[in-house]
Design a protein around this motif. Structure first.
Motif, PDB file in Angstrom:
ATOM      1  N   ALA A 219     -86.300 -46.019  18.210  1.00  0.00           N
ATOM      2  CA  ALA A 219     -87.145 -45.741  17.039  1.00  0.00           C
ATOM      3  C   ALA A 219     -87.618 -44.294  16.992  1.00  0.00           C
TER       4      ALA A 219
ATOM      5  N   TYR B 239     -79.726 -46.217  12.420  1.00  0.00           N
ATOM      6  CA  TYR B 239     -79.881 -46.919  13.691  1.00  0.00           C
ATOM      7  C   TYR B 239     -78.559 -47.380  14.288  1.00  0.00           C
TER       8      TYR B 239
ATOM      9  N   THR C 108     -91.325 -51.262  19.654  1.00  0.00           N
ATOM     10  CA  THR C 108     -89.983 -50.723  19.474  1.00  0.00           C
ATOM     11  C   THR C 108     -89.482 -50.059  20.757  1.00  0.00           C
TER      12      THR C 108
ATOM     13  N   TRP D 231     -82.894 -55.391  15.078  1.00  0.00           N
ATOM     14  CA  TRP D 231     -83.609 -54.361  14.318  1.00  0.00           C
ATOM     15  C   TRP D 231     -84.235 -55.007  13.098  1.00  0.00           C
TER      16      TRP D 231
ATOM     17  N   THR E  13     -88.138 -54.851  19.162  1.00  0.00           N
ATOM     18  CA  THR E  13     -86.980 -54.503  18.369  1.00  0.00           C
ATOM     19  C   THR E  13     -86.661 -53.030  18.572  1.00  0.00           C
ATOM     20  N   HIS E  14     -85.480 -52.618  18.142  1.00  0.00           N
ATOM     21  CA  HIS E  14     -85.115 -51.207  18.295  1.00  0.00           C
ATOM     22  C   HIS E  14     -85.831 -50.324  17.282  1.00  0.00           C
ATOM     23  N   VAL E  15     -85.885 -50.763  16.026  1.00  0.00           N
ATOM     24  CA  VAL E  15     -86.461 -49.947  14.970  1.00  0.00           C
ATOM     25  C   VAL E  15     -87.012 -50.878  13.898  1.00  0.00           C
TER      26      VAL E  15
END
Length: 364
Positions: free
Chosen positions: A57, A66, A53, A9, A34-36
């Motif tokens: 997200a 997160y 994302t 993240w 990435t996740h967020v």
């Protein structure tokens, strides 16, 4: 080659993100997954890249909450479409290595640590969590551990940021890893003249870093200590601190660099995977008094660039301080600077590229 970099993240600039910056410079055309992401808290070097994302997200309050979506992250990673990429680099201190790549793609993992909260530090995280975490962690941790170990077979090569993490990878994942120390831009730090009589503690004020140990020990002995950092423990630490201890919640880079160069020494109480801060302090020409476990054992040279204390107790730290004061007149700032240069970005890039070349040679 088309290159993708997968990072857990992007919500701040800590050690993992500093390594990511160097990877971005090495591979300027890479896309980031990435996740967020919180663009306001990420460097311009990272923001130059196309950032994609996962569905995390789009979940409520993802930028700040997160970590509460951890049980969903393996699914989110496996849904990423990386079909177009010939080289995938996952930066791992979460489940980033679990992405699925093309059969002929090369997947390298740079591991800062297997997830501490699932493996060896699970009891500490469980005990320190709120009511919700203490209820939920026993429910999802077993399946996440199983997924974490299974997905460790997906990378072609794994790099560890220290021998300490190499051992943890072998224990948790049953995989071998190549040690590639993270890059520290030592040219950013400059030794000053005479040091002050004030010791320095820097980092997040969270339980596993043990800032309380430093505050309690320095309160008892009456020596001066400057604590730089913010976190959930700030209020309680300020309440228990003696008059010789001062706190700085936030310090910009110029102020932090000045604090490094003028400190009597860094007190490093955390058991870190690698630990960038001791290297930065040595690059500033100052010594380190560190807890004798973790990555500091590979960066600090006992009797040359600092000393160690053996136990996470006030008595052990105070004993270390007494030994440190007796040794300090023999300290040579130039030795500390030279030691820090062993972790330069150039060495990181050469070692990283060597692992990639091995993976390519094996594949083709």
């Amino acid at each position: 080659m088309r290159i993708a970099i997968v990072h857990y993240w992007l919500v701040g600039m800590r050690g993992g993100e500093r390594v990511l910056e160097h990877l971005c410079q090495m591979y300027p055309d890479a896309d980031i997954f990435t996740h967020v992401v919180d663009p306001e808290r990420i460097s311009s070097i990272i923001l130059r890249h196309d950032i994609h994302t996962t569905f995390i997200a789009r979940l409520p309050f993802a930028k700040r909450q997160y970590q509460k979506y951890l049980p969903l992250m393996p699914r989110a990673l496996e849904l990423l479409d990386l079909e177009a990429y010939d080289l995938v680099i996952s930066c791992e201190a979460g489940p980033a290595k679990g992405v699925i790549t093309r059969p002929d793609a090369i997947h390298l993992t740079y591991c800062h640590s297997p997830m501490r909260y699932l493996w060896d530090q699970y009891p500490q995280y469980h005990a320190a969590g709120g009511f919700g975490a203490r209820v939920m962690m026993p429910l999802f941790a077993p399946s996440l551990r199983q997924w974490d170990m299974t997905s460790a077979a997906r990378p072609d090569r794994i790099m560890a940021n220290s021998a300490y993490i190499k051992a943890r990878i072998a224990k948790s994942w049953r995989r071998d890893a190549t040690v590639v120390y993270p890059p520290v831009d030592t040219t950013l730090y400059t030794p000053a003249g005479d040091a002050s009589d004030e010791y320095l503690w820097v980092g997040q004020l969270v339980p596993y870093k043990r800032p309380d140990l430093a505050v309690d020990a320095f309160t008892r002995c009456g020596r001066k200590l400057h604590v730089i950092g913010d976190g959930a423990m700030l209020g309680q630490l300020q309440a228990r601190a003696g008059p010789t201890i001062r706190f700085t919640r936030h310090a910009d880079f110029a102020s932090l660099r000045a604090a490094y160069a003028s400190a009597r020494a860094l007190v490093f109480t955390a058991e870190e995977d690698f630990g960038l801060i001791p290297v930065e302090v040595m690059a500033s020409g100052r010594p380190v008094l560190a807890f004798a476990r973790g990555g500091a054992m590979e960066t600090v040279v006992a009797g040359e660039t600092g000393l160690f204390f053996d136990h996470k107790t006030i008595e052990s730290l105070l004993d270390g301080l007494d030994r440190f004061e007796a040794w300090l007149p023999r300290f040579d700032p130039l030795a500390a600077v030279a030691r820090a240069q062993a972790f330069s970005p150039e060495r990181f890039r050469r070692a990283f590229t060597a692992v990639l070349d091995e993976a390519i040679a094996d594949r083709f």
